[in-house]
Motif scaffolding. Structure first.
Motif, PDB file in Angstrom:
ATOM      1  N   ARG A 335      16.128  46.405  58.468  1.00  0.00           N
ATOM      2  CA  ARG A 335      16.824  47.095  59.539  1.00  0.00           C
ATOM      3  C   ARG A 335      15.956  47.127  60.780  1.00  0.00           C
ATOM      4  N   ALA A 336      15.389  45.968  61.121  1.00  0.00           N
ATOM      5  CA  ALA A 336      14.626  45.786  62.358  1.00  0.00           C
ATOM      6  C   ALA A 336      13.352  46.619  62.424  1.00  0.00           C
ATOM      7  N   GLU A 337      12.784  46.982  61.270  1.00  0.00           N
ATOM      8  CA  GLU A 337      11.554  47.775  61.257  1.00  0.00           C
ATOM      9  C   GLU A 337      10.350  46.875  61.561  1.00  0.00           C
ATOM     10  N   PRO A 338       9.514  47.228  62.543  1.00  0.00           N
ATOM     11  CA  PRO A 338       8.294  46.449  62.765  1.00  0.00           C
ATOM     12  C   PRO A 338       7.303  46.597  61.620  1.00  0.00           C
ATOM     13  N   ILE A 339       7.269  47.793  61.015  1.00  0.00           N
ATOM     14  CA  ILE A 339       6.410  48.064  59.851  1.00  0.00           C
ATOM     15  C   ILE A 339       7.238  48.831  58.832  1.00  0.00           C
ATOM     16  N   TYR A 340       7.116  48.416  57.565  1.00  0.00           N
ATOM     17  CA  TYR A 340       7.954  48.969  56.501  1.00  0.00           C
ATOM     18  C   TYR A 340       7.082  49.088  55.257  1.00  0.00           C
TER      19      TYR A 340
END
Length: 472
Positions: A335-340
């Motif tokens: 979902r477009a997370e830069p860091i997960y």
């Protein structure tokens, strides 16, 4: 046979250059001071892209292997300019495929082109239990992955699956491109790996691998065409690689054993899934990883830890990384997370793993969603550090927001307000020199820097943390 024995004997005695008439099948010439070379054309390879060259290629590999055993020197199997259509070819110890930059190895698109054993051995190029092997030369290996598309779809292609033949199970019944299983001392350099039907470059239970100056390209709408999968393999170095593909780009997995000592530097990545992803196969330890000087461009997810099977992650550094992430169709994980960073049980039979000692330093990102940090009741995140972070949030696609993505398993997709950092089940979190900028575009409708429940997030330290809006 007499010619080959005589040739090998002469090489053993003198190591001098030999030349043979055009009627001889075998031509061995030193390509380096300590290596030999054999051309596939000397064994009858047509290189026309129409007729199968599997038999002459395999004969050249066998002759190279025999030369290695006699001379204890590395041997290059040369592919001159041309297109070499082939079923699975098997690399042997001491042999490197040397593909001319105007040459292409084409993987066959038929089920009968791959071994009768179950699909674990379905590769265009496969090395098993081999040492001192690799691929080089500037050329291309092409899996003809688009021939496996049953229906083209802008959201996600529907792929041909061979499970209807009972040769395998599930939807991922198609061949990988290149595999090294149980190998050591692997060198993959200066080669293009194009259009895999399934995973592209797969390391399994292998040790001491160098991957450099490799270009990987997979169809952006095809699922499961991962770039580099490092499975149960240790001491791997990836550098100066360009990966542009539909699914995860660099993906360590621990299925039957730990993954230690992985370094990836100076790479450019674009993917519809995760640019760098640990998991989701995560039964054993991930430890001592460094990802440095990497550009991630318009991917669905940037840096991701997806721990679902009880494994433990520790001592991972992400440094000097520039990220842009955006929404794609929700049929793709992310979902477009830069860091997960997540750990939770995959299902009722799994347990949560642990994640500790992560360092994110000198990270710049522009993204449509915030950073998601999620432990679980049975596996908290501990000792996470975010230092020198420059985070910009804005929207530029029309896909809906307001979800957090736990897939695979766990809670799947859950409605949740969007924030700069969304956090749960953490013990030990450091923010130092963090700048968070928000577009003042009214369509964003959110500007919440931190979202967490104090009952599950403890021991937070913040030094020089800034959040502000900006004019687009």
């Amino acid at each position: 046979m007499f010619q080959l024995q005589l040739l090998l004997s002469l090489l053993t005695l003198s190591f001098t250059t030999q030349s043979y008439s055009s009627t001889s099948q075998l031509s061995i010439l030193p390509s380096k001071p300590n290596s030999l070379s054999i051309s596939v054309t000397k064994f009858g390879a047509a290189g026309d892209g129409i007729h199968y060259d599997t038999v002459p290629i395999q004969k050249a590999i066998s002759a190279c292997s025999e030369a290695v055993s006699k001379n204890q020197r590395q041997c290059h199997v040369i592919f001159p300019p041309g297109k070499y259509l082939t079923a699975t070819i098997f690399l042997k110890s001491g042999v490197l495929l040397d593909i001319h930059r105007n040459a292409t190895i084409l993987g066959g698109p038929r089920l009968e082109d791959y071994p009768k054993e179950r699909n674990s051995k379905w590769y265009v190029v496969l090395a098993e239990d081999a040492a001192d092997v690799g691929i080089t030369g500037g050329g291309e290996i092409n899996g003809q992955g688009l021939k496996f598309v049953q229906r083209f779809d802008k959201k996600k292609n529907v792929m041909v699956s061979w499970n209807h033949t009972r040769a395998c199970l599930g939807d991922e019944c198609r061949p990988r491109l290149v595999g090294f299983i149980g190998c050591r001392n692997i060198e993959i350099s200066d080669v293009r790996l194009i259009e895999p039907a399934y995973w592209c470059l797969h390391l399994v239970r292998s040790d001491n691998t160098s991957i450099s100056d490799v270009t990987i390209y997979g169809d952006f709408n095809s699922p499961n065409n991962d770039g580099i999968d490092i499975e149960d393999s240790n001491n791997t170095v990836i550098t100066r690689c360009n990966i542009n593909t539909g699914d995860d780009a660099i993906c360590p997995k621990s299925s039957t054993g730990p993954v230690h000592n992985l370094t990836a530097t100076n790479c450019w990545i674009r993917t519809k899934s995760s640019a760098i992803k640990l998991g989701s196969a995560s039964f054993y330890t991930f430890k001592n990883f460094l990802f440095d000087n990497i550009t991630i461009f318009e991917s669905h997810r940037g840096l991701a830890l997806q721990i679902r099977d009880g494994g433990n992650v520790s001592d991972i550094t992400f440094s000097n990384i520039n990220i842009s992430t955006r929404y794609y169709h929700p049929s793709w994980w992310g979902r477009a997370e830069p860091i997960y960073v997540t750990t939770c049980p995959r299902d009722a039979t799994s347990k949560a793993g642990s994640i500790s000692n992560l360092l994110f330093v000198n990270i710049t990102s522009t993204s449509e969603n915030g950073i998601f940090l999620s432990g679980s009741g049975g596996g908290v995140l501990s000792n996470l550090k975010f230092i020198n972070m420059n985070l910009t949030y804005k929207r530029w696609t029309k896909y809906p927001d307001g979800w957090v993505d736990y897939r695979p398993g766990c809670q799947e997709l859950v409605k949740h307000q969007t924030a700069g950092f969304m956090m749960e089940h953490i013990d030990g979190l450091v923010f130092e020199n963090v700048v968070m900028k928000w577009s003042n575009d009214e369509s964003m409708r959110w500007n919440n820097p931190l979202d967490f429940r104090p009952s599950t997030v403890n021991n937070i330290s913040m030094l020089n943390f800034y959040s502000r809006s900006y004019q687009q």
